[in-house]
Design an enzyme around this catalytic site. Structure first.
Site: not given
Lengths: 783, 287
Positions: A221, A368-369, A738
């Site tokens: 990523q 995803r936080c 997110e």
């Protein structure tokens, strides 16, 4: 409808995703699709023990297998000073174990062979003698005196404590609590979960012995940051390292860190002189790569009897595994967890965080936080609901009374965040209206009389995304700006090169739309290129909902730079003064004479064929964007569930999600992100956890034990929007990737607890399995 | 997947299959649907030297009634799910089929294969225990019929000999007036059972003529709740009987605590499911 669509501005239009054509036709180019000549295959031998001393490793039988080219051990790597590597949080992590293994699944040796079957056969022939050691699985016990020291490889490490970090102010918070009418407490564990992307990690390392060029195809990523880390770890000259992230089958934070497989494959290719491919299997992915969450949290909320919040006290112990390997800004030891005051105007707060080593896989990636905001949002939204029960107030009224009000923005929180914009009550109102909240409450009353258990849960979250301003945000010292390079070719077609990297988020469409919005070049004429470090400008990559706030802003800024130049060129070709030109959509026209115009395509052609003397030819530029602040998306989610009073099973009746992420560039893509996030939030609340038995055996290293919801049990989502633009982002957008994973777990948990609230139930830790719900009902009934 | 290497044998007759099995014995595994065997081979928990694929053998995929129901070794769970015969006459099987794993597994996985795998979390064994079914096993020379209660011996253990192939499962005539169901507690679709209860009742007027109850995932093997079966046999399904039967089933269960729930919880769910199923059966009678 189609006509209306065409007349809409490019930003705000649900353009179909450009990348989907190749994906739905099976034409994506993922890591495992890439095959190079003379490519070898690598497989990893993992430790069966959570904590053991390695007495010996005998590789002779494995090396004798036909087709085996090399067996790599930690000892071999140590000769090249590669047995250990730095983590993204500045700790160290073993590439291959030398002295000890410190979690079950740790990488012990690698086989490189001509064929992946041969590599796996040879793994079984490596003879490792282990001397098992006492295992530490509970972080609370890990920090007690006398606990076995896990990181005895580090000279200064005399216990299992990693960090102690505080935010807010203790004194004013203590004072607030002393003045409180009511204090509500909550102890909860946010369980260890895993991003579990459908595509596991992998790489192909191709070190060319003739040129020393190191090409690494990698599921990353953040390819630029990884290249820099690789240069630092291996000592290879950075200009000789090219990292290419091809299409990625989901990341969710899992593909930010550097993993041992990448390093060993590269070392093996360097030593052997042939390309080496490593494709991780599912168990390897779940058992060894960056997990998420695993926060043991204690919250206390001080309130006046009328519901006014006075202060918040939070203690948090993070179970980090054997290495502190969070991918997060280095200044903040527990990520952005200290945004825990959430959507509320909290006069005082004190947040105390500690990290502990245990015999578990390292990581703590931001799944995803947004750097641990999921945990923070969960804690405050659970506390607020329990506070409402304690005060006898309607939970949404308690929220409304304490929201940061629109006129308070920009709002500086007591833990140091500056919220850019928000209209929290508005989003709440939409959610209440669309969910039929009043009717649900009335129905809940009615059903309770029949012994049926309806629960309604609300979460009004605030996110903080788009890291970030260079004054506060860096990873291993590299500032968290991001970049865009835009080249407009003579025929008016463009290529946009970005430092961020899509893993499915739709960048090829969204960022093309930003260019279209600024310059009028249709999105189909703008190719977005990412993930190749030799051919894109430096950036920190895609995670923590940062691409639109940073890379998207950079795109708008670079497009505006080119528009400024285009204006000069248009003035030249139209033979007027630049001051006499107006921009509209895709062209400059002469004020008062709109038929005298030069479209962006005309101008692009002129930039290469008829540019003004004294001006540089061409129409291209690059921008490195340092965001002035984070962006703060927010929203309210309402969830209604019905709990089976006999079995503890619960079914979702309704989910209404109101999201405000500022200006929506492609509403369809935004909604897709929200639906995916709601699905993951549901999964975390209902079924997901990675646990360990007392011997440190991982109970969640396959999809039988680690559950992903299917379309069958995933509820239907009803989505709505409010739009409060970010005042500092060039097009008013905020990150959204997110929001739903941050906001929704508390809404689901609140709903289940609410169904049982009249029985006296105040907490059930996630995942709220039917067994745990049943136990809570049994306890409530017997007390 | 990267299993160990193996030789793949594809006999076209049962006799050939049996002689291959006679030759290779414990070094061979029989492949029908492969939905349990192949995952084990993927993880290298199973590493047979020979795979004997019986999918080319004719007639094993057939299902027919002739005094009893014969379900051949290649009858897929999907076949059960879609069968009108099963829907009309064997309600417990009809109820269980769609609850087993997911469509991909049901398309290939076989009933007999599930019985041979003997996973205590497997659903079919409970259904067959409730129906008093027998497994037909063959060697080159002989054939025997083994009641499922004796066939399934423990976790992943059956009384099948290394040289035997289970060719069919045979289910006694259920009678004209029947009730049957399968109830399954699972964490998500496609999950193994946390708790499963199979019930088959044959009625003679208001009285239960024959009762069969099988329990899934609450012991080292699927459990036949014989005491509850005896209680129900000849009884009418009033509230007291139902409660007593549910208690007996809960007592017969021997679950252990895990992430799916505590032993107490699982035992309680057995009670809930048995009670719900028997109540539904009486509701059917009343109507």
């Amino acid at each position: 409808m189609a006509v209306e669509e065409k007349e809409m501005p490019w930003v705000g239009r649900s353009v179909k995703r450009k990348e989907d054509d190749r994906f739905v036709r099976g034409g994506g180019n993922y890591l495992d699709d890439i095959r190079l000549a003379n490519m070898l295959h690598m497989a990893i031998l993992r430790s069966p023990f959570a904590h053991a001393r390695i007495e010996s490793i005998d590789t002779s039988a494995a090396e004798a297998v036909e087709g085996v080219v090399a067996v790599v051990t930690g000892e071999l790597l140590a000769e090249h000073k590669l047995a250990w590597m730095p983590t993204l949080s500045g700790d160290t992590q073993a590439v291959l174990a030398t002295d000890k293994v410190r979690f079950q699944g740790q990488e012990v040796a690698c086989v490189v062979a001509t064929d992946p079957y041969v590599a796996h056969d040879a793994l079984e022939l490596i003879d490792v003698e282990y001397e098992p050691l006492p295992v530490v699985v509970d972080p609370k016990k890990a920090v007690e005196d006398g606990a076995p020291i896990i990181r005895d490889d580090k000279e200064d490490q005399k216990d299992n404590r990693i960090y102690h970090w505080e935010a807010g102010d203790k004194e004013s918070t203590d004072r607030a609590f002393s003045e409180a009418d009511v204090v509500v407490e909550l102890d909860t564990h946010y369980p260890r979960s895993h991003p579990a992307p459908l595509e596991c990690c992998g790489c192909i390392a191709d070190v060319n012995p003739a040129t020393s060029k190191t090409m690494i195809y990698m599921t990353s990523q953040a390819p630029h940051a990884i290249r820099t880390v690789f240069a630092l770890v291996t000592g290879l000259p950075e200009q000789n390292i090219q990292i290419i992230s091809p299409d990625i089958g989901g990341g969710f934070g899992n593909k930010v860190p550097v993993y041992p497989g990448y390093v060993v494959a590269t070392a093996a290719s360097l030593l052997i002189g042939q390309p080496v491919k490593w494709i991780e299997d599912r168990t390897g992915n779940l058992a060894s790569t960056g997990f998420a969450r695993d926060f043991h949290m204690h919250g206390e909320l001080a309130l006046k009897q009328d519901g006014t919040m006075l202060g918040l006290r939070v203690g948090m112990l993070s179970d980090q595994g054997y290495a502190y390997a969070d991918a997060q800004p280095s200044k903040f030891k527990a990520g952005l967890f200290h945004v825990v005051t959430g959507s509320y105007d909290m006069p005082a707060a004190h947040v105390v965080t500690d990290g502990a080593y245990t015999n578990k896989a390292p990581g703590g990636v931001a799944y995803r936080c947004s750097f641990r905001i999921t945990e923070a949002s969960f804690l405050i939204e659970r506390l607020v609901q329990n506070a409402a029960y304690e005060l006898g107030m309607e939970p949404v009224e308690l929220r409304r009374r304490n929201f940061v009000r629109p006129e308070q923005f920009p709002y500086t929180s007591v833990t140091g965040f500056v919220y850019d914009s928000g209209e929290y009550a508005k989003a709440l109102d939409v959610a209440l209206e669309k969910s039929g909240y009043e009717q649900l409450r009335a129905e809940q009353e009615r059903l309770r009389a029949e012994g049926r258990l309806l629960g309604i849960g609300v979460a009004s979250f605030t996110e903080a995304v788009g890291a970030g301003p260079s004054r506060d945000y860096d990873i291993l010292g590299i500032k968290m700006f991001d970049s865009a390079e835009l080249r407009i070719h003579p025929t008016g077609k463009a290529i946009l090169k970005l430092g961020v990297k899509s893993q499915g988020q739709g960048h090829e469409t969204t960022f093309a739309q930003i260019v279209a919005g600024e310059l009028g070049i249709p999105p189909e004429d703008v190719t977005v290129q990412e993930g190749d470090t030799d051919n894109t400008p430096y950036g920190l990559g895609t995670y923590a909902s940062r691409s639109t706030p940073t890379g998207g802003a950079a795109t708008a800024v670079v497009a505006r730079k080119l528009r400024d130049k285009a204006k000069q060129i248009a003035a030249h070709t139209l033979e007027v003064s630049a001051d006499d030109l107006e921009w509209e959509g895709d062209r400059f026209y002469v004020k008062g004479a709109p038929e005298q115009a030069a479209t962006i395509q005309d101008i692009a052609f002129a930039a290469y064929t008829n540019h003004p003397q004294g001006m540089e030819a061409g129409l291209e530029g690059v921008t490195y964007y340092d965001p002035p602040n984070l962006t703060y998306p927010f929203g309210t989610y309402v969830v209604a569930v019905e709990v089976d009073a006999q079995t503890g099973e619960w079914k979702v009746r309704k989910v209404v999600a109101v999201d405000d992420c500022g200006v929506r560039i492609n509403p369809m893509i935004v909604e897709g992100q929200i639906m995916g996030g709601l699905t993951e939030g549901f999964a975390m609340s209902a079924m997901q956890q990675i646990t360990f038995d007392e011997d440190g055996n991982c109970m969640g290293s396959n999809f039988i034990d680690y559950l992903l919801p299917t379309a069958w049990e995933t509820p239907t989502f009803e989505l709505h929007a409010t739009v409060t633009p970010s005042p500092h982002h060039p097009i008013g957008a905020k990150g959204v990737g997110e929001s739903a994973t941050v906001g929704s777990p508390a809404a689901f948990a609140n709903a289940v607890v609410d169904a049982l609230a009249h029985l006296g139930v105040r907490n059930i830790d996630m995942p709220l399995t039917s067994g745990k719900v049943w136990e809570a009902m049994q306890q409530a009934r017997s007390s | 997947m990267f299993p160990r290497s193996f030789d793949y044998l594809a006999p076209e007759s049962m006799d050939d299959a049996l002689s291959m099995l006679a030759e290779h014995g414990e070094d061979a595994k029989v492949l029908a649907g492969g939905q349990s065997l192949i995952p084990l081979m993927k993880l290298r928990f199973a590493a047979p030297d020979y795979i004997i694929d019986i999918n080319r053998i004719p007639d094993l995929g057939s299902m027919h009634e002739n005094g009893s129901l014969s379900v051949g070794a290649l009858v897929r769970t999907h076949d059960i799910e879609r069968s009108e015969l099963i829907k009309d006459r064997y309600p417990a099987m009809a109820a269980a089929a769609p609850l087993i794993s997911d469509p991909l597994v049901r398309n290939l996985g076989t009933v007999v294969g599930s019985l041979c795998h003997a996973d205590p979390q497997g659903d079919w064994a409970s259904v067959m225990l409730a129906m008093n079914a027998e497994i037909v096993c063959r060697t080159g020379e002989s054939q025997r019929r083994i009641p499922v209660a004796e066939f399934v011996q423990g976790p992943f253990t059956t009384s099948l000999e290394p040289n035997e192939i289970a060719t069919e499962v045979n289910i006694p005539d259920p009678g004209a007036d029947t009730y049957g169901t399968y109830m399954k507690l699972e964490r998500k679709v496609g999950d193994f059972a946390s708790v499963g209860v199979a019930i088959h009742l044959s009625f003679d007027g208001p009285r239960v003529e024959r009762a069969g109850i099988g329990l899934t995932a609450v012991g080292p093997a699927n459990i036949k709740a014989t005491e509850a079966e005896q209680l129900l046999t000849g009884a009418e399904l009033d509230g007291g009987t139902i409660a007593r039967a549910a208690d007996l089933c809960a007592e017969a269960a021997d679950p252990h605590s895990d992430l799916r729930g505590s032993a107490d919880y699982k035992r309680a769910m057995v009670r809930v499911f048995v009670s719900r199923a028997l109540s539904a059966a009486t509701a059917g009678k009343a109507a």
